[in-house]
Design a protein around this motif. Sequence first.
Motif, PDB file in Angstrom:
ATOM      1  N   GLY A   3       8.533  -5.822  -2.796  1.00 23.84           N
ATOM      2  CA  GLY A   3       8.205  -4.721  -1.901  1.00 23.84           C
ATOM      3  C   GLY A   3       8.970  -4.812  -0.587  1.00 23.84           C
ATOM      4  O   GLY A   3       9.191  -5.903  -0.060  1.00 23.84           O
TER       5      GLY A   3
ATOM      6  N   PRO B  10       4.789  -9.667  -3.131  1.00 21.06           N
ATOM      7  CA  PRO B  10       3.447  -9.307  -2.657  1.00 21.06           C
ATOM      8  C   PRO B  10       2.600 -10.564  -2.491  1.00 21.06           C
ATOM      9  O   PRO B  10       2.359 -11.303  -3.436  1.00 21.06           O
TER      10      PRO B  10
ATOM     11  N   GLU C  13      -1.866  -5.150  -1.159  1.00 20.43           N
ATOM     12  CA  GLU C  13      -0.554  -4.673  -0.737  1.00 20.43           C
ATOM     13  C   GLU C  13      -0.050  -3.513  -1.576  1.00 20.43           C
ATOM     14  O   GLU C  13       0.630  -2.631  -1.057  1.00 20.43           O
ATOM     15  N   LEU C  14      -0.354  -3.507  -2.885  1.00 14.33           N
ATOM     16  CA  LEU C  14       0.189  -2.477  -3.763  1.00 14.33           C
ATOM     17  C   LEU C  14      -0.828  -1.421  -4.188  1.00 14.33           C
ATOM     18  O   LEU C  14      -0.449  -0.391  -4.735  1.00 14.33           O
TER      19      LEU C  14
ATOM     20  N   PRO D 195      -0.007   1.574  -0.946  1.00 12.53           N
ATOM     21  CA  PRO D 195      -0.032   0.346  -0.141  1.00 12.53           C
ATOM     22  C   PRO D 195      -1.204   0.261   0.827  1.00 12.53           C
ATOM     23  O   PRO D 195      -1.691   1.276   1.327  1.00 12.53           O
TER      24      PRO D 195
ATOM     25  N   PRO E 107       2.109   1.088   6.624  1.00 12.53           N
ATOM     26  CA  PRO E 107       1.894   0.471   5.309  1.00 12.53           C
ATOM     27  C   PRO E 107       2.391  -0.974   5.302  1.00 12.53           C
ATOM     28  O   PRO E 107       3.408  -1.283   5.926  1.00 12.53           O
TER      29      PRO E 107
ATOM     30  N   ILE F 128       3.565  -2.508   2.705  1.00 17.14           N
ATOM     31  CA  ILE F 128       4.798  -2.362   1.941  1.00 17.14           C
ATOM     32  C   ILE F 128       5.077  -0.871   1.870  1.00 17.14           C
ATOM     33  O   ILE F 128       4.218  -0.106   1.422  1.00 17.14           O
TER      34      ILE F 128
END
Length: 159
Positions: free
Chosen positions: A23, A41, A63-64, A106, A124, A126
Amino acid sequence: MSLRYSAGVLLFRRSPELQVLIGHMGGPLWAKKDASAWSIPKGEYELGQEDPRLAAAREFTEELGLPVPEGEWLDLGQVVYGSGRGKKQVTVWAVEGDLDPELIVPGTFEMEWPPRSGRTAEFPEIDRADWFDPETAREKLGAGQRPFLDRLVELALQR
């Protein structure tokens, strides 16, 4: 000097060649950078308070916005990098699986922006993620995380 602890997941696939999902770090400090501006991540956890593998799964999802795909967790070990108060020990696992980067939602963080303005903005963690072959990922990852890529490539050759 205190050491901070971080754990993460390096997702990989073979399509048919090895690729990894990394990312691009979010926020204004990274917006115009590409080389060494991407990351596995990962995130921090308290040593002795949380299992590193559980922290890696939690941070991947934070994070995702998506859970770690089902698959075997391959231990890529630990790396210590940084300096002074920024020194951290990172533990990473590799998981073979697939994930569509377009589905990523994110997590966010807040920081004062612009600097010394007294205003807080949300960014964000990522701002985008994508699949890369190991050679391209090496250029994009921060230097401290590159050993994990080397370890994954070595493991993938053995499998």
